[in-house]
Design a protein around this motif. Structure first.
Motif, PDB file in Angstrom:
ATOM      1  N   ASP A 195     115.378 -20.476  20.756  1.00 13.12           N
ATOM      2  CA  ASP A 195     116.076 -20.497  21.886  1.00 13.12           C
ATOM      3  C   ASP A 195     116.806 -21.830  22.863  1.00 13.12           C
ATOM      4  OD1 ASP A 195     115.246 -19.440  23.258  1.00 13.12           O
ATOM      5  OD2 ASP A 195     116.595 -17.736  23.620  1.00 13.12           O
ATOM      6  N   GLY A 196     115.650 -22.692  22.854  1.00 11.58           N
ATOM      7  CA  GLY A 196     115.212 -23.247  24.158  1.00 11.58           C
ATOM      8  C   GLY A 196     114.679 -22.942  25.806  1.00 11.58           C
ATOM      9  N   LYS A 197     114.614 -21.470  25.382  1.00 15.72           N
ATOM     10  CA  LYS A 197     114.545 -21.389  26.640  1.00 15.72           C
ATOM     11  C   LYS A 197     112.859 -20.743  27.190  1.00 15.72           C
ATOM     12  CE  LYS A 197     118.942 -18.075  27.098  1.00 15.72           C
ATOM     13  NZ  LYS A 197     119.533 -17.007  26.136  1.00 15.72           N
ATOM     14  N   ARG A 198     112.839 -20.685  28.122  1.00 17.52           N
ATOM     15  CA  ARG A 198     111.304 -20.292  27.722  1.00 17.52           C
ATOM     16  C   ARG A 198     111.233 -18.971  28.735  1.00 17.52           C
ATOM     17  NH1 ARG A 198     108.945 -26.192  29.123  1.00 17.52           N
ATOM     18  NH2 ARG A 198     110.881 -27.468  29.184  1.00 17.52           N
ATOM     19  N   PHE A 199     112.039 -19.391  29.907  1.00 19.07           N
ATOM     20  CA  PHE A 199     111.728 -17.275  29.993  1.00 19.07           C
ATOM     21  C   PHE A 199     112.922 -17.341  30.995  1.00 19.07           C
ATOM     22  CE2 PHE A 199     109.290 -20.220  33.407  1.00 19.07           C
ATOM     23  CZ  PHE A 199     110.144 -20.065  34.048  1.00 19.07           C
ATOM     24  N   SER A 200     113.173 -15.750  31.682  1.00 18.52           N
ATOM     25  CA  SER A 200     114.577 -15.382  32.465  1.00 18.52           C
ATOM     26  C   SER A 200     114.182 -15.136  33.522  1.00 18.52           C
ATOM     27  CB  SER A 200     115.166 -14.230  31.948  1.00 18.52           C
ATOM     28  OG  SER A 200     115.307 -14.965  30.022  1.00 18.52           O
ATOM     29  N   LEU A 201     115.286 -15.386  34.763  1.00 19.06           N
ATOM     30  CA  LEU A 201     115.069 -14.589  36.127  1.00 19.06           C
ATOM     31  C   LEU A 201     116.203 -14.720  36.553  1.00 19.06           C
ATOM     32  CD1 LEU A 201     113.653 -18.114  37.687  1.00 19.06           C
ATOM     33  CD2 LEU A 201     111.970 -15.435  37.045  1.00 19.06           C
ATOM     34  N   LYS A 202     116.306 -13.188  37.380  1.00 20.96           N
ATOM     35  CA  LYS A 202     117.283 -12.571  38.498  1.00 20.96           C
ATOM     36  C   LYS A 202     117.632 -13.226  39.134  1.00 20.96           C
ATOM     37  CE  LYS A 202     117.035  -8.128  38.888  1.00 20.96           C
ATOM     38  NZ  LYS A 202     116.804  -6.889  38.550  1.00 20.96           N
ATOM     39  N   LEU A 203     118.836 -14.046  39.208  1.00 21.57           N
ATOM     40  CA  LEU A 203     119.151 -14.642  40.486  1.00 21.57           C
ATOM     41  C   LEU A 203     120.570 -13.927  41.342  1.00 21.57           C
ATOM     42  CD1 LEU A 203     119.122 -18.047  42.023  1.00 21.57           C
ATOM     43  CD2 LEU A 203     120.613 -18.400  40.296  1.00 21.57           C
ATOM     44  N   LEU A 204     119.614 -13.808  43.235  1.00 25.88           N
ATOM     45  CA  LEU A 204     120.842 -13.536  43.495  1.00 25.88           C
ATOM     46  C   LEU A 204     121.302 -14.080  44.520  1.00 25.88           C
ATOM     47  CD1 LEU A 204     119.004 -10.637  42.774  1.00 25.88           C
ATOM     48  CD2 LEU A 204     119.838  -9.273  44.044  1.00 25.88           C
ATOM     49  N   PRO A 205     122.495 -15.223  44.371  1.00 20.37           N
ATOM     50  CA  PRO A 205     123.270 -15.424  45.500  1.00 20.37           C
ATOM     51  C   PRO A 205     123.684 -15.187  46.929  1.00 20.37           C
ATOM     52  CG  PRO A 205     123.938 -15.826  43.556  1.00 20.37           C
ATOM     53  CD  PRO A 205     122.921 -14.851  43.496  1.00 20.37           C
ATOM     54  N   ALA A 206     123.408 -14.873  48.286  1.00 23.80           N
ATOM     55  CA  ALA A 206     123.777 -14.491  49.177  1.00 23.80           C
ATOM     56  C   ALA A 206     125.481 -14.435  49.495  1.00 23.80           C
ATOM     57  CB  ALA A 206     122.882 -14.920  50.738  1.00 23.80           C
ATOM     58  N   PRO A 207     125.752 -12.940  49.738  1.00 22.26           N
ATOM     59  CA  PRO A 207     127.427 -13.099  49.544  1.00 22.26           C
ATOM     60  C   PRO A 207     128.373 -13.596  50.683  1.00 22.26           C
ATOM     61  CG  PRO A 207     126.425 -10.840  49.828  1.00 22.26           C
ATOM     62  CD  PRO A 207     125.878 -12.153  49.975  1.00 22.26           C
ATOM     63  N   TYR A 208     127.831 -14.108  51.634  1.00 23.02           N
ATOM     64  CA  TYR A 208     128.268 -14.033  53.138  1.00 23.02           C
ATOM     65  C   TYR A 208     129.184 -15.054  52.968  1.00 23.02           C
ATOM     66  CZ  TYR A 208     123.552 -11.406  53.442  1.00 23.02           C
ATOM     67  OH  TYR A 208     122.253 -11.157  53.268  1.00 23.02           O
ATOM     68  N   PHE A 209     129.033 -16.457  52.355  1.00 20.35           N
ATOM     69  CA  PHE A 209     129.381 -17.495  52.140  1.00 20.35           C
ATOM     70  C   PHE A 209     130.251 -17.802  51.157  1.00 20.35           C
ATOM     71  CE2 PHE A 209     125.914 -17.698  55.400  1.00 20.35           C
ATOM     72  CZ  PHE A 209     126.845 -17.922  57.236  1.00 20.35           C
ATOM     73  N   ASN A 210     130.990 -18.832  50.471  1.00 20.75           N
ATOM     74  CA  ASN A 210     131.574 -18.944  49.622  1.00 20.75           C
ATOM     75  C   ASN A 210     130.504 -19.792  48.971  1.00 20.75           C
ATOM     76  OD1 ASN A 210     133.807 -17.225  49.929  1.00 20.75           O
ATOM     77  ND2 ASN A 210     135.361 -19.263  50.292  1.00 20.75           N
ATOM     78  N   GLU A 211     130.106 -20.926  49.715  1.00 24.61           N
ATOM     79  CA  GLU A 211     128.871 -21.922  49.937  1.00 24.61           C
ATOM     80  C   GLU A 211     128.215 -21.702  49.272  1.00 24.61           C
ATOM     81  OE1 GLU A 211     131.388 -23.445  51.691  1.00 24.61           O
ATOM     82  OE2 GLU A 211     130.565 -21.951  52.231  1.00 24.61           O
ATOM     83  N   THR A 212     127.195 -19.923  49.906  1.00 27.89           N
ATOM     84  CA  THR A 212     126.822 -19.965  49.038  1.00 27.89           C
ATOM     85  C   THR A 212     126.049 -19.386  47.307  1.00 27.89           C
ATOM     86  OG1 THR A 212     126.560 -17.229  50.034  1.00 27.89           O
ATOM     87  CG2 THR A 212     125.129 -19.520  51.394  1.00 27.89           C
ATOM     88  N   LYS A 213     127.552 -18.594  47.750  1.00 29.07           N
ATOM     89  CA  LYS A 213     127.804 -18.527  46.192  1.00 29.07           C
ATOM     90  C   LYS A 213     127.962 -19.605  44.870  1.00 29.07           C
ATOM     91  CE  LYS A 213     131.161 -15.438  47.965  1.00 29.07           C
ATOM     92  NZ  LYS A 213     132.489 -14.529  47.867  1.00 29.07           N
ATOM     93  N   GLN A 214     128.955 -20.604  45.627  1.00 29.17           N
ATOM     94  CA  GLN A 214     128.927 -21.495  44.791  1.00 29.17           C
ATOM     95  C   GLN A 214     127.804 -22.008  43.904  1.00 29.17           C
ATOM     96  OE1 GLN A 214     131.427 -23.799  46.748  1.00 29.17           O
ATOM     97  NE2 GLN A 214     132.890 -23.019  46.559  1.00 29.17           N
ATOM     98  N   PHE A 215     126.504 -22.241  45.514  1.00 28.85           N
ATOM     99  CA  PHE A 215     125.385 -22.838  45.143  1.00 28.85           C
ATOM    100  C   PHE A 215     124.739 -21.931  43.514  1.00 28.85           C
ATOM    101  CE2 PHE A 215     121.230 -23.023  45.746  1.00 28.85           C
ATOM    102  CZ  PHE A 215     120.451 -24.498  45.427  1.00 28.85           C
ATOM    103  N   GLY A 216     124.607 -20.939  43.894  1.00 26.19           N
ATOM    104  CA  GLY A 216     124.161 -19.800  43.352  1.00 26.19           C
ATOM    105  C   GLY A 216     124.872 -20.094  41.861  1.00 26.19           C
ATOM    106  N   ASP A 217     125.859 -20.532  41.289  1.00 24.58           N
ATOM    107  CA  ASP A 217     126.204 -20.788  40.405  1.00 24.58           C
ATOM    108  C   ASP A 217     126.016 -22.018  39.999  1.00 24.58           C
ATOM    109  OD1 ASP A 217     128.663 -18.763  39.568  1.00 24.58           O
ATOM    110  OD2 ASP A 217     130.124 -19.316  40.853  1.00 24.58           O
TER     111      ASP A 217
END
Length: 536
Positions: free
Chosen positions: A369-391
């Motif tokens: 499926d093209g995937k090597r492994f999966s990770l759980k990613l948690l962006p900090a919710p304090y700023f729009n920028e941290t959430k956008q960078f998570g995306d």
């Protein structure tokens, strides 16, 4: 008269925002301060605790720094980058075992009682050292505070402690509270934590939940003829788009800490009577960091961490997430810190092919499926920028075959998941650099930090060589030698990637041109505003 209206393209391209700290420290729209008036300010949150001696954070300082004062404040042109506040001088012993503070005479608490060295001793020993989120580290070896008279406090350390560190810590970590109010009962449950009593230019008047905080002028303030303002109102506006509207409608006069969305700044800078200002945050550099849980087998592999670093296009992040109002990062010390920053560190150019090759070398081949492994990613919710960078990071990792599954939490759940439960693989964090690596930076990579400490190494990373370097720097008294150790610290962090520094940013203020003495120190938004004034 200085005009600091800015445009995203002309002033803040690349690292210009962070390198502007040497330019014109004072901003004023008229020459003569006037007395009186009410300054109405946007507030995007309501801190649960307003005692900055316990919670040294910008959200608390924004309000409480006008009420509760520190021993010294950051300065553009003062000696060692400091201006006196409750202390008029400070001197470190050659052996690093003591620091002597001479205190300001004639200062009163808001309840009329005199401020003395006993208040400093109590604050340092009973609050900064055992309770304060940052002071626990800086004052860990403080064993006594002698008070030979009411205006002298001598800090005694069990181990040599760099005077350079103590000086650098004073603006953020030395808020003094009244002993007579806190000495009885549980300090952390004291009602004064939410209705502070201080020595500052403004008194706490009232708080109406969900609506406003009101501060009123302290007529007995020690500063001659200060403060100029009669009142400060913090209008609670959690929606950042409402701050822009309130400014345009002249319902508020100031929106600090980028309360106006970055996307609106070009437009609002053209509104008559409004100014967009980048100064006044030089000592409050935020860092966009990818936090890594080294307990995860794949992430314990340096080649995997290097691959992730090469997969991140930092220039794209600055242009797209921050709209140019940031700078790319090279390591754990920001570029705008002339004292400690070095360019002599390993760097990781954006290179998807190299990232893929590193993952192949590490033995993590792609599946069908093209995937090597999966990770759980948690962006900090304090700023729009941290959430956008998570995306963005999720997409960047997908390009190298890593399936990042986003987990979005509120602030409390995010802090618990990352810093207590370690229920993450990658997290996006925004730690603050506060002028010295020992205050809030080495804790991000040092091992042995207890569970539950926010913005610390909760990823299980351990490097004996790096720990030894951090320990050596913490006891090195010579400023030049200590600075060189922290430059070596930056090299080791950039080489081993316990975390990945992506960008560094400061904030923007939007302010009406009727407000005077704005951004005249490197922590202006969280300083006391004693000299801030309004035109009639």
């Amino acid at each position: 008269m200085s005009d600091f209206t800015i445009s995203r393209r002309s002033v803040l391209a690349g690292s210009a925002l962070l390198l502007a700290s040497t330019a014109l420290p004072t901003i004023g729209w008229a020459q003569t301060p006037k007395k009186g008036g009410r300054l109405v300010v946007a507030a995007d949150s309501e801190p649960r605790n307003l005692n900055p001696a316990i919670v040294a954070s910008n959200g608390v300082f924004f309000i409480s720094s006008k009420i509760v004062e520190t021993l010294a404040e950051a300065s553009f042109d003062g000696k060692d980058g400091l201006d006196p506040r409750l202390a008029t001088s400070w001197e470190g012993a050659a052996d690093g075992l003591s620091v002597t503070f001479k205190l300001r005479e004639g200062v009163k608490w808001h309840d009329g009682k005199p401020f003395t060295s006993a208040d400093v001793a109590f604050s340092a020993l009973q609050i900064w050292k055992p309770l304060q989120n940052l002071g626990r580290t800086v004052f860990k070896d403080l064993e006594a505070v002698d008070t030979p008279d009411e205006l002298t406090a001598v800090f005694k350390f069990a181990r040599p402690t760099p005077f350079q560190l103590i000086r650098n810590a004073l603006p953020a970590l030395s808020s003094v509270v009244p002993k007579h109010i806190y000495e009885t009962g549980n300090i952390e449950e004291n009602p004064a934590n939410n209705a502070p009593v201080g020595t500052g230019p403004f008194k706490f008047a009232e708080h109406k939940s969900g609506e406003y905080y009101r501060l009123e002028r302290n007529a007995d303030y020690w500063g001659k003829d200060q403060p100029y303002l009669d009142e400060i109102i913090y209008q609670v506006l959690p929606d950042r788009t409402s701050a822009a509207s309130a400014l345009e409608a002249e319902e508020i006069q100031l929106a600090a800490f980028s309360a106006v969305p970055l996307a609106d700044l070009d437009r609002i800078s053209k509104v008559p009577g409004l100014k967009v200002i980048t100064k006044g945050y030089e000592a409050l550099t935020y860092q966009l960091v990818v936090e890594i849980n080294h307990r995860r087998k794949e992430l314990a592999d340096l080649k995997v961490r290097q691959a992730i670093a090469h997969a991140i296009d930092k220039d794209f992040v600055v242009r797209t997430v921050f709209l140019g109002y940031a700078a790319t990062a090279t390591g754990p010390v920001p570029k705008n810190d002339p004292q400690f920053y070095t360019t002599d560190v390993p760097t990781y150019a954006f290179d998807v092919a190299k990232a893929n090759a590193l993952l192949d070398e590490a033995g993590y081949s792609r599946g069908d499926d093209g995937k090597r492994f999966s990770l759980k990613l948690l962006p900090a919710p304090y700023f729009n920028e941290t959430k956008q960078f998570g995306d963005y990071l999720r997409q960047a990792l997908a390009a190298i075959g890593i399936d990042a599954q986003l987990v979005n939490n509120d602030s409390a759940a995010h802090i618990k998941a990352v810093y207590t439960d370690h229920a993450f693989d990658l997290a996006v964090g925004p730690p603050v650099f506060r002028g010295d690596p020992a205050i809030s930076t080495t804790i991000l990579v040092q091992s042995g930090i207890p569970d539950g400490v926010p913005f610390s190494n909760q990823g299980g990373y351990k490097n004996d060589e790096l720990d030894a370097l951090i320990a050596k720097a913490s006891e090195t008294l010579d400023p030049a030698a200590r600075t060189e150790l922290y430059k070596e610290f930056q090299k080791k962090v950039a080489a081993d990637l316990p975390l990945i520094n992506v960008a560094e940013w400061s904030f923007i203020s939007v302010i009406r041109d009727t407000v005077g003495n704005v951004a005249n120190n490197p922590r202006w938004a969280v300083s006391n505003w004693a000299d801030t004034w309004l035109e009639a």
